[in-house]
Design a protein around this motif. Sequence first.
Motif, PDB file in Angstrom:
ATOM      1  N   GLU A 137      -1.176   5.282   1.567  1.00 43.92           N
ATOM      2  CA  GLU A 137       0.186   4.859   1.246  1.00 43.92           C
ATOM      3  C   GLU A 137       0.293   3.336   1.188  1.00 43.92           C
ATOM      4  O   GLU A 137      -0.199   2.633   2.071  1.00 43.92           O
ATOM      5  N   VAL A 138       0.913   2.828   0.125  1.00 47.84           N
ATOM      6  CA  VAL A 138       1.268   1.412   0.082  1.00 47.84           C
ATOM      7  C   VAL A 138       2.528   1.269   0.936  1.00 47.84           C
ATOM      8  O   VAL A 138       3.594   1.760   0.557  1.00 47.84           O
ATOM      9  N   PRO A 139       2.443   0.635   2.102  1.00 49.95           N
ATOM     10  CA  PRO A 139       3.568   0.640   3.037  1.00 49.95           C
ATOM     11  C   PRO A 139       4.752  -0.178   2.553  1.00 49.95           C
ATOM     12  O   PRO A 139       4.584  -1.210   1.898  1.00 49.95           O
ATOM     13  N   SER A 140       5.951   0.284   2.883  1.00 50.52           N
ATOM     14  CA  SER A 140       7.157  -0.465   2.524  1.00 50.52           C
ATOM     15  C   SER A 140       7.215  -1.770   3.294  1.00 50.52           C
ATOM     16  O   SER A 140       7.659  -2.801   2.764  1.00 50.52           O
ATOM     17  N   GLU A 141       6.763  -1.736   4.543  1.00 47.87           N
ATOM     18  CA  GLU A 141       6.756  -2.927   5.382  1.00 47.87           C
ATOM     19  C   GLU A 141       5.334  -3.459   5.490  1.00 47.87           C
ATOM     20  O   GLU A 141       4.361  -2.719   5.350  1.00 47.87           O
ATOM     21  N   LEU A 158      -0.916  -4.900   8.521  1.00 45.84           N
ATOM     22  CA  LEU A 158      -2.154  -5.662   8.714  1.00 45.84           C
ATOM     23  C   LEU A 158      -3.312  -4.736   9.040  1.00 45.84           C
ATOM     24  O   LEU A 158      -4.361  -5.183   9.464  1.00 45.84           O
ATOM     25  N   SER A 159      -3.116  -3.437   8.838  1.00 42.27           N
ATOM     26  CA  SER A 159      -4.159  -2.477   9.195  1.00 42.27           C
ATOM     27  C   SER A 159      -4.689  -1.712   7.990  1.00 42.27           C
ATOM     28  O   SER A 159      -5.463  -0.783   8.144  1.00 42.27           O
ATOM     29  N   TYR A 160      -4.264  -2.097   6.788  1.00 38.93           N
ATOM     30  CA  TYR A 160      -4.652  -1.340   5.596  1.00 38.93           C
ATOM     31  C   TYR A 160      -6.142  -1.462   5.311  1.00 38.93           C
ATOM     32  O   TYR A 160      -6.807  -0.504   4.950  1.00 38.93           O
ATOM     33  N   HIS A 161      -6.685  -2.672   5.453  1.00 37.15           N
ATOM     34  CA  HIS A 161      -8.100  -2.928   5.167  1.00 37.15           C
ATOM     35  C   HIS A 161      -8.875  -2.957   6.479  1.00 37.15           C
ATOM     36  O   HIS A 161      -8.663  -3.830   7.313  1.00 37.15           O
ATOM     37  N   ASP A 183       1.531  -4.577   1.269  1.00 35.09           N
ATOM     38  CA  ASP A 183       2.775  -3.825   1.275  1.00 35.09           C
ATOM     39  C   ASP A 183       3.296  -3.650  -0.145  1.00 35.09           C
ATOM     40  O   ASP A 183       2.681  -4.109  -1.117  1.00 35.09           O
ATOM     41  N   THR A 184       4.447  -2.971  -0.259  1.00 32.06           N
ATOM     42  CA  THR A 184       5.043  -2.689  -1.561  1.00 32.06           C
ATOM     43  C   THR A 184       5.330  -3.959  -2.347  1.00 32.06           C
ATOM     44  O   THR A 184       5.056  -4.040  -3.554  1.00 32.06           O
ATOM     45  N   GLU A 185       5.889  -4.957  -1.672  1.00 31.85           N
ATOM     46  CA  GLU A 185       6.242  -6.199  -2.363  1.00 31.85           C
ATOM     47  C   GLU A 185       5.015  -6.890  -2.933  1.00 31.85           C
ATOM     48  O   GLU A 185       5.012  -7.339  -4.090  1.00 31.85           O
ATOM     49  N   LEU A 186       3.950  -6.973  -2.142  1.00 39.33           N
ATOM     50  CA  LEU A 186       2.726  -7.615  -2.618  1.00 39.33           C
ATOM     51  C   LEU A 186       2.124  -6.830  -3.777  1.00 39.33           C
ATOM     52  O   LEU A 186       1.731  -7.401  -4.802  1.00 39.33           O
ATOM     53  N   LEU A 228       1.333   3.931  10.115  1.00 34.62           N
ATOM     54  CA  LEU A 228       1.361   3.903   8.649  1.00 34.62           C
ATOM     55  C   LEU A 228       1.276   5.293   8.047  1.00 34.62           C
ATOM     56  O   LEU A 228       1.795   5.543   6.973  1.00 34.62           O
ATOM     57  N   PHE A 229       0.625   6.235   8.733  1.00 31.73           N
ATOM     58  CA  PHE A 229       0.257   7.490   8.095  1.00 31.73           C
ATOM     59  C   PHE A 229       1.141   8.683   8.465  1.00 31.73           C
ATOM     60  O   PHE A 229       0.813   9.795   8.148  1.00 31.73           O
ATOM     61  N   ARG A 230       2.259   8.457   9.160  1.00 28.99           N
ATOM     62  CA  ARG A 230       3.132   9.565   9.494  1.00 28.99           C
ATOM     63  C   ARG A 230       3.829  10.085   8.235  1.00 28.99           C
ATOM     64  O   ARG A 230       4.151   9.326   7.333  1.00 28.99           O
TER      65      ARG A 230
END
Length: 321
Positions: free
Chosen positions: A124-128, A131-134, A143-146, A268-270
């Motif tokens: 998921e591309v998080p809305s907020e 710092l744990s995606y990579h 995040d979504t904005e980036l 992030l994954f809920r």
Amino acid sequence: MDLRQKSKPEYSIIYIIHADASYSYHINGKRYQADEEVLSEAKQVAAGAKKGEVFIFHQKREKKILGLFSRKDRRWYHYKNGRLAEQGKYSPEGGGLRKEAEIYQNKSTGKGNNQKVMLYFGHEVPSETSLSYHQSRPEQSFDTELFSSQLPLFESFFDLLVLSTCNNGNPLMMESLHDKAKYVVASPRNLHLSHLSSRKLQLLESQSQVSTEALSDSIAVDSFEYLSSFLQTRVTVGVYDIPTIHTYLPSYAETYEEHLQTFEQKTLFRDNTDCVLLDSFKANPIPERGTKLYHKQPAFGVKEKQAYHSPWGCRNASQSN
């Protein structure tokens, strides 16, 4: 002859396959590595794209040399007219897609008015900001904005964007794409790690006049039927007509953003819930105009009889619904 000097491609496809995390799954006791499966399918699509141009970016987890310096472990492939023209290794720049866009801009011969398709495979591309995606670059945010702000680094506008991720059929993501894409295929709930299917991109080859709407729907239906054939859990695949939903979505996206600020996003994954179940939208549900959802309820559990699901997924402060 230099393949880059041939005639301009009729369409351009960009695959971005995130692999810097755990993407393994099992079917009938056999283990699969999801990103490698997607890479194999992408290469098959690229080999069949005789009239098109295909870029594949495999965002593999970067290993360290002597525990200090990152190796160039990510891979890119550039197919032109069904043949592999170039390939190489690269390291990312920041937590977004800047390096991939730079390679695309330097190598693409399809800039212009031909059809543009991008597919993103990952968590998921998080809305907020997360710092744990990579896993190998935990200091980098994503995040979504980036994500949405860097899409124009590739192309100013995409005919179709496929988000093969969990929970990105949400109001904030779709509103962020209002001037970036015409159609989006995404899931408002969890998406199994076998990911969405891209096999129907062959329609760009076999039916050169295929509309983006028809192409989007074909990808959604093919993905839904494939996932439904073996999953016992809920399956949701949505098609979003971005110009149409933008006529009503901004105020709902703002309400959803306010909702997110009322609780801390602990993980992030809920799972998401259907937006119609949120107090914020019960009195004024998000319209469904410009959307189409393919939905199969789970085969077991307390929610198994919920045959209806809106095309909108939202996070909830309580346990998933």
